[in-house]
Design a protein around this motif. Structure first.
Motif, mmCIF file in Angstrom:
data_model
loop_
_atom_site.group_PDB
_atom_site.id
_atom_site.type_symbol
_atom_site.label_atom_id
_atom_site.label_comp_id
_atom_site.label_asym_id
_atom_site.label_seq_id
_atom_site.Cartn_x
_atom_site.Cartn_y
_atom_site.Cartn_z
ATOM 1 N N ASP A 61 0.788 -1.234 0.000
ATOM 2 C CA ASP A 61 0.000 0.000 0.000
ATOM 3 C C ASP A 61 0.820 1.284 0.000
ATOM 4 N N LEU A 62 2.130 1.156 0.104
ATOM 5 C CA LEU A 62 3.017 2.308 0.059
ATOM 6 C C LEU A 62 4.313 1.858 -0.609
ATOM 7 N N GLY A 63 4.762 2.597 -1.594
ATOM 8 C CA GLY A 63 5.971 2.215 -2.317
ATOM 9 C C GLY A 63 7.237 2.503 -1.531
ATOM 10 N N GLN A 95 21.450 6.461 11.823
ATOM 11 C CA GLN A 95 20.567 5.722 10.929
ATOM 12 C C GLN A 95 20.303 6.498 9.639
ATOM 13 N N LEU A 96 20.381 7.808 9.708
ATOM 14 C CA LEU A 96 20.110 8.640 8.538
ATOM 15 C C LEU A 96 21.121 8.390 7.423
ATOM 16 N N THR A 97 22.351 8.113 7.769
ATOM 17 C CA THR A 97 23.372 7.829 6.752
ATOM 18 C C THR A 97 22.905 6.692 5.849
ATOM 19 N N PHE A 98 22.504 5.583 6.437
ATOM 20 C CA PHE A 98 22.030 4.445 5.649
ATOM 21 C C PHE A 98 20.784 4.812 4.850
ATOM 22 N N HIS A 99 19.827 5.473 5.505
ATOM 23 C CA HIS A 99 18.534 5.697 4.858
ATOM 24 C C HIS A 99 18.566 6.751 3.759
ATOM 25 N N LEU A 100 19.493 7.684 3.805
ATOM 26 C CA LEU A 100 19.652 8.608 2.678
ATOM 27 C C LEU A 100 20.147 7.846 1.450
ATOM 28 N N GLN A 120 18.643 4.831 -3.731
ATOM 29 C CA GLN A 120 18.414 3.555 -4.404
ATOM 30 C C GLN A 120 16.937 3.332 -4.719
ATOM 31 N N ASN A 121 16.078 3.926 -3.914
ATOM 32 C CA ASN A 121 14.628 3.772 -4.097
ATOM 33 C C ASN A 121 14.028 4.854 -4.990
ATOM 34 N N GLY A 122 14.870 5.650 -5.643
ATOM 35 C CA GLY A 122 14.392 6.598 -6.639
ATOM 36 C C GLY A 122 14.180 8.025 -6.174
#
Length: 111
Positions: free
Chosen positions: A40-42, A62-67, A72-74
């Motif tokens: 329901d959420l990309g 954690q922000l380092t990884f998620h940025l 990678q997720n567009g």
């Protein structure tokens, strides 16, 4: 994602496998294999939400990884910079400045 869909996510196992196997299991099997894959959420939207939450809480480790994951997720660098700028006004200027510093380092390493 650093693992393709056929091999499943193993980031938690690589990071904490022998040290904290339960945390690795829940990170890989529940968070990334179940929650991130809900239909329901990309992934792109999930990445923006995650970056916003981590910025708001000042969780720069954690922000380092998620940025990087967001890229990678567009999500583009321009969009991430704009999101962090916007968040600075709602989450506190120091959180925005810290998040932008992390982004600068992540984007420099991508170049």
């Amino acid at each position: 994602m650093s693992e393709d869909a056929a091999t499943r996510w193993t980031g938690g196992k690589r990071t904490f496998g022998d040290f904290a196997p339960a945390l690795a299991h829940y990170t890989d099997a529940v968070l990334f294999d179940e929650v991130w894959e809900r239909p329901d959420l990309g992934r792109r939207d999930r990445s923006l939400i995650t970056v916003a939450a981590l910025t708001a809480m000042g969780k720069t480790d954690q922000l380092t990884f998620h940025l990087d994951h967001a890229l990678q997720n567009g999500v583009t660098e321009v969009e991430l910079k704009e999101a962090i700028l916007h968040l600075a006004f709602y989450t506190g200027w120091p959180n925005g400045m810290s998040a932008m510093s992390v982004a600068k380092n992540v984007f420099a390493s991508e170049a």
